[in-house]
Design a protein around this motif. Sequence first.
Motif, PDB file in Angstrom:
ATOM      1  N   ARG A 125       0.626  26.498 101.033  1.00 45.52           N
ATOM      2  CA  ARG A 125       0.801  25.083 100.715  1.00 45.52           C
ATOM      3  C   ARG A 125      -0.430  24.258 101.080  1.00 45.52           C
ATOM      4  NH1 ARG A 125       2.629  20.121 102.385  1.00 45.52           N
ATOM      5  NH2 ARG A 125       4.208  19.137 101.075  1.00 45.52           N
TER       6      ARG A 125
ATOM      7  N   ARG B  50      11.071   5.150  99.374  1.00 42.33           N
ATOM      8  CA  ARG B  50      10.093   5.729  98.439  1.00 42.33           C
ATOM      9  C   ARG B  50      10.222   5.109  97.056  1.00 42.33           C
ATOM     10  NH1 ARG B  50      10.027  12.079  98.915  1.00 42.33           N
ATOM     11  NH2 ARG B  50       9.630  11.768  96.699  1.00 42.33           N
TER      12      ARG B  50
ATOM     13  N   LEU C  78      -2.809  22.046  98.563  1.00 40.27           N
ATOM     14  CA  LEU C  78      -3.050  20.609  98.736  1.00 40.27           C
ATOM     15  C   LEU C  78      -4.541  20.313  98.821  1.00 40.27           C
ATOM     16  CD1 LEU C  78      -0.371  19.228 101.211  1.00 40.27           C
ATOM     17  CD2 LEU C  78      -0.842  18.484  98.883  1.00 40.27           C
TER      18      LEU C  78
ATOM     19  N   ALA D 257      -1.588  15.970  87.838  1.00 40.56           N
ATOM     20  CA  ALA D 257      -2.715  16.853  88.149  1.00 40.56           C
ATOM     21  C   ALA D 257      -3.531  17.137  86.897  1.00 40.56           C
ATOM     22  CB  ALA D 257      -2.200  18.156  88.753  1.00 40.56           C
TER      23      ALA D 257
ATOM     24  N   LEU E 144       3.957  11.320  96.951  1.00 37.56           N
ATOM     25  CA  LEU E 144       5.294  11.121  96.418  1.00 37.56           C
ATOM     26  C   LEU E 144       5.848  12.371  95.734  1.00 37.56           C
ATOM     27  CD1 LEU E 144       4.943   7.510  95.017  1.00 37.56           C
ATOM     28  CD2 LEU E 144       6.001   8.253  97.122  1.00 37.56           C
TER      29      LEU E 144
ATOM     30  N   VAL F 291      -5.835  14.249  86.183  1.00 39.37           N
ATOM     31  CA  VAL F 291      -6.965  14.274  87.116  1.00 39.37           C
ATOM     32  C   VAL F 291      -7.968  15.344  86.703  1.00 39.37           C
ATOM     33  CG1 VAL F 291      -7.627  14.618  89.516  1.00 39.37           C
ATOM     34  CG2 VAL F 291      -5.519  13.407  88.987  1.00 39.37           C
ATOM     35  N   PHE F 292      -7.463  16.516  86.325  1.00 40.01           N
ATOM     36  CA  PHE F 292      -8.345  17.602  85.874  1.00 40.01           C
ATOM     37  C   PHE F 292      -9.169  17.167  84.664  1.00 40.01           C
ATOM     38  CE2 PHE F 292      -8.982  21.106  82.883  1.00 40.01           C
ATOM     39  CZ  PHE F 292      -9.690  22.014  83.659  1.00 40.01           C
TER      40      PHE F 292
ATOM     41  N   ALA G 181     -12.714  14.078  90.359  1.00 41.01           N
ATOM     42  CA  ALA G 181     -12.418  13.142  89.271  1.00 41.01           C
ATOM     43  C   ALA G 181     -12.804  11.721  89.605  1.00 41.01           C
ATOM     44  CB  ALA G 181     -10.917  13.204  88.943  1.00 41.01           C
ATOM     45  N   PHE G 182     -12.611  11.325  90.844  1.00 40.03           N
ATOM     46  CA  PHE G 182     -12.702   9.893  91.139  1.00 40.03           C
ATOM     47  C   PHE G 182     -13.844   9.488  92.057  1.00 40.03           C
ATOM     48  CE2 PHE G 182      -8.270  10.626  89.913  1.00 40.03           C
ATOM     49  CZ  PHE G 182      -8.214   9.765  88.845  1.00 40.03           C
TER      50      PHE G 182
ATOM     51  N   VAL H  32      -7.109   4.482  85.243  1.00 39.70           N
ATOM     52  CA  VAL H  32      -8.252   5.258  84.736  1.00 39.70           C
ATOM     53  C   VAL H  32      -8.913   4.537  83.563  1.00 39.70           C
ATOM     54  CG1 VAL H  32      -8.850   7.382  83.506  1.00 39.70           C
ATOM     55  CG2 VAL H  32      -7.402   7.487  85.535  1.00 39.70           C
TER      56      VAL H  32
ATOM     57  N   ILE I  53      -3.654   7.380  92.551  1.00 41.88           N
ATOM     58  CA  ILE I  53      -3.608   8.837  92.434  1.00 41.88           C
ATOM     59  C   ILE I  53      -3.361   9.487  93.786  1.00 41.88           C
ATOM     60  CG2 ILE I  53      -6.138   8.960  92.552  1.00 41.88           C
ATOM     61  CD1 ILE I  53      -3.715  11.393  90.843  1.00 41.88           C
ATOM     62  N   LYS I  54      -3.957   8.953  94.859  1.00 43.52           N
ATOM     63  CA  LYS I  54      -3.758   9.554  96.172  1.00 43.52           C
ATOM     64  C   LYS I  54      -2.325   9.300  96.643  1.00 43.52           C
ATOM     65  CE  LYS I  54      -8.583   9.612  97.091  1.00 43.52           C
ATOM     66  NZ  LYS I  54      -9.680   9.619  97.996  1.00 43.52           N
TER      67      LYS I  54
ATOM     68  N   MET J 145      -5.698   4.325  96.476  1.00 39.95           N
ATOM     69  CA  MET J 145      -5.601   4.303  95.003  1.00 39.95           C
ATOM     70  C   MET J 145      -4.334   5.040  94.565  1.00 39.95           C
ATOM     71  SD  MET J 145      -8.436   5.621  92.277  1.00 39.95           S
ATOM     72  CE  MET J 145      -8.163   5.504  90.528  1.00 39.95           C
TER      73      MET J 145
ATOM     74  N   LEU K  88       0.271  11.795  95.034  1.00 45.94           N
ATOM     75  CA  LEU K  88       0.387  13.150  95.585  1.00 45.94           C
ATOM     76  C   LEU K  88       1.422  13.169  96.711  1.00 45.94           C
ATOM     77  CD1 LEU K  88      -2.958  15.097  96.066  1.00 45.94           C
ATOM     78  CD2 LEU K  88      -0.924  15.735  94.800  1.00 45.94           C
TER      79      LEU K  88
ATOM     80  N   ASP L 183       9.725   6.170  93.882  1.00 47.64           N
ATOM     81  CA  ASP L 183       9.663   7.083  92.738  1.00 47.64           C
ATOM     82  C   ASP L 183      11.072   7.583  92.426  1.00 47.64           C
ATOM     83  OD1 ASP L 183       9.766   8.500  95.156  1.00 47.64           O
ATOM     84  OD2 ASP L 183       9.163  10.313  94.143  1.00 47.64           O
TER      85      ASP L 183
ATOM     86  N   THR M 283       6.006  15.321  97.109  1.00 50.41           N
ATOM     87  CA  THR M 283       6.190  16.325  98.161  1.00 50.41           C
ATOM     88  C   THR M 283       7.227  17.372  97.794  1.00 50.41           C
ATOM     89  OG1 THR M 283       5.632  14.648  99.768  1.00 50.41           O
ATOM     90  CG2 THR M 283       6.707  16.616 100.601  1.00 50.41           C
TER      91      THR M 283
ATOM     92  N   LEU N 170      -9.804  18.332  93.579  1.00 53.53           N
ATOM     93  CA  LEU N 170      -9.791  17.922  92.167  1.00 53.53           C
ATOM     94  C   LEU N 170      -9.812  16.390  92.053  1.00 53.53           C
ATOM     95  CD1 LEU N 170      -9.629  19.136  89.306  1.00 53.53           C
ATOM     96  CD2 LEU N 170      -7.152  18.897  89.431  1.00 53.53           C
ATOM     97  N   ILE N 171      -9.044  15.747  92.907  1.00 56.14           N
ATOM     98  CA  ILE N 171      -9.036  14.276  92.921  1.00 56.14           C
ATOM     99  C   ILE N 171     -10.433  13.749  93.242  1.00 56.14           C
ATOM    100  CG2 ILE N 171      -8.180  12.271  94.205  1.00 56.14           C
ATOM    101  CD1 ILE N 171      -5.512  13.798  94.493  1.00 56.14           C
TER     102      ILE N 171
ATOM    103  N   LEU O 168       5.793  19.712  95.307  1.00 56.39           N
ATOM    104  CA  LEU O 168       4.758  20.550  95.940  1.00 56.39           C
ATOM    105  C   LEU O 168       5.396  21.669  96.750  1.00 56.39           C
ATOM    106  CD1 LEU O 168       2.223  17.842  97.139  1.00 56.39           C
ATOM    107  CD2 LEU O 168       1.685  19.753  95.635  1.00 56.39           C
TER     108      LEU O 168
ATOM    109  N   LEU P 174      -5.950  20.472  95.353  1.00 57.52           N
ATOM    110  CA  LEU P 174      -5.594  19.269  94.582  1.00 57.52           C
ATOM    111  C   LEU P 174      -6.435  18.081  95.049  1.00 57.52           C
ATOM    112  CD1 LEU P 174      -1.715  19.656  94.343  1.00 57.52           C
ATOM    113  CD2 LEU P 174      -3.314  19.653  92.439  1.00 57.52           C
ATOM    114  N   GLN P 175      -6.668  18.014  96.359  1.00 58.55           N
ATOM    115  CA  GLN P 175      -7.500  16.916  96.875  1.00 58.55           C
ATOM    116  C   GLN P 175      -8.935  17.054  96.366  1.00 58.55           C
ATOM    117  OE1 GLN P 175      -6.272  14.242  98.664  1.00 58.55           O
ATOM    118  NE2 GLN P 175      -8.298  13.510  98.072  1.00 58.55           N
TER     119      GLN P 175
ATOM    120  N   ARG Q 200       0.871   3.925  85.608  1.00 58.04           N
ATOM    121  CA  ARG Q 200      -0.094   3.227  86.470  1.00 58.04           C
ATOM    122  C   ARG Q 200      -1.384   4.013  86.593  1.00 58.04           C
ATOM    123  NH1 ARG Q 200       3.813   2.729  91.287  1.00 58.04           N
ATOM    124  NH2 ARG Q 200       2.005   2.265  92.555  1.00 58.04           N
ATOM    125  N   LEU Q 201      -1.283   5.323  86.708  1.00 57.45           N
ATOM    126  CA  LEU Q 201      -2.500   6.138  86.804  1.00 57.45           C
ATOM    127  C   LEU Q 201      -3.331   5.993  85.531  1.00 57.45           C
ATOM    128  CD1 LEU Q 201      -4.288   8.363  88.071  1.00 57.45           C
ATOM    129  CD2 LEU Q 201      -2.859  10.024  86.900  1.00 57.45           C
TER     130      LEU Q 201
END
Lengths: 58, 564
Positions: free
Chosen positions: A41, A18, A45, B186, B9, B189-190, A55-56, B240, B3-4, B1, B7, A20, B11, A51-52, B14, A48-49, B235-236
Amino acid sequence: MGLTPLIWQPAPQAHLTRDDDWPLVDDLVKGMQLAVGDPERAARLEALQALIDAAFNP
Amino acid sequence: MIIKQSLELFTAILDSIPALLPAQALAVKGAPVAEEGPFLDPAAHPPDAGQAAIVAVIDYAIPFAHPLFTTSEGHSRVASIWLMEAARAERRADIAFGRELRGPQIDALRRAGDPDAAYRACGLMQPGGVFQMAHAASHGAAVAALAAGHDPRQGRGRDFPMLAVSLPRSVLAETTGSLSGLFIQAAVVFVIARARALAREMSRVAGRKVAPPLVVNLSLGVTAGADDGSALLSRLQDAVTKIRKWELGPIFFVVPTGNSRQARLRAKLQQGGSIGWRIPPADPTLNALEIWGAAGEPAPRLALSTPDGRQIAVPLDQTGQGVVEDGRGARLARVVLQRRGGDAGRACLTVIVPPTLPEAGKAAPPGLWKLHLTEAGASGCDLFIHRDDRLSGFRGQGLQSSFVHADHAPRTASGRWPERDSPPLGPIRRNGTASLHARGAQQIRVGATLAWPPGRLSAYTGLLSNGDGGDITAPADASSNVFGMTLPGIAPAACQRLSGTSLSAPQATRWLAEALADGADARSRADVVNLLAAATPPPDLGLPDLPWRCGFPLDPGRADVTRR
């Protein structure tokens, strides 16, 4: 009583690909996850999707 | 992209949301579906939508019902705010937790009484529960007022419709800032989603197509992470900023350079080099650092010494992880080696030491740890200690660890705080101490200066890699021994005195939004720097012209001082 030497204990190879800062996050959230799972959960999700998408999407 | 991907990453965070947010922000049963109402009352829209700029603020405890964010008729200029900790009194399909309020809803809630009535109605002033708005002051109040607060008696504020996100207390109380990633992501994005919708509404009300610029202020920072712009948040924001086909004009993210120049959190080591890591006693929070190699170079090899002199070579030469224990099984440190950015990416070695405040008989040893880089690539390694502090207004602090080296002099021979690095260079560096949230290619990075003497960097201002205090600087302290500036608090009559680059960034946001609304042509960081340089070299914004007295030696209330 003398000092014992330090020991290296290898840990499972989880998440290592990963890209990050999960090592620190994992330590911070340790013990926070619900034992029985989070029933909302999937809904969170989904929101949030949405919202994405708002936005995009063109 | 990006942003997707991000999300996925997040986990772990969340999965932890039920522990990070109050129950009232999660409960949804029985809540009615929110109506898709307008963002602003028609009387709160800009008089000329073609000469307006949207200002967004992402922070904590933003007093959205404050008079500084209203029009002369009492309508809210806050078009939309996502209150991540508010009670879920209604449901929206794209709000995962907390509540979104739009301008007319804020008007309705405030009509029931004073601003506190609106905060109470959202569950943000509950004794024993969520009480972020029950305080007199907050970081978000100061930042939002600087970015977009206007005297309601004057019409200028209507040119700057606002968007805001109030982040959860728990993620800002965490001292490394590492839990805030998902929520900031988030929030960005909002802001984009609502800015696009607000732009459509502005076009409808104006009767013609307008594309307002958007300036987003993010006065939060971290001290460790990728310093090459490859972090998710950078990066996000860069991605944008590049998008041109939306309803919006140019988009800018304004971030502070951070306050850690003198904190000894940044170092550079070559192969064979050593450095001390002082970990304070009785620290209730963990201490962590990251060691980064250069792209494509071999992973660093590390040997660790504990304060009692015991040493161990970390046996990691490719991605892996493990724990350093003493002979009795007590965990002293966790070490993880990653290769970030693929096989040709950068090796990152993370060292995490548990709290030194004993709990259940366990504690890491405080004192002077030593790090010895036994192997490294030709470029050496960059070392970053994670911050261990909180925003102003939060009770309790972590205890900050720091690097120690004999070659490092905290002050000059005359007792001053040094500015940029100068030869001979030791391992501990001041260049490159800017927040790791401020490493994108297009963000506007803002450092703090003194009001007097004008333009001198405040001693704490984090520096970019080239030693500059930011693309822009703005005063956040009256002078070298009178810190801070006077700022509005949460309650309309409250004020607070705060210092830091968090306050310089919103001044740049305010200036940039005003310039864009007035028709300035800027689409990139370079354009913004040139815009300011054309007005006033060097790139310092000078004394702010604010609707309150900011407490600087020559306050703009005096007729002989204006913003340069």
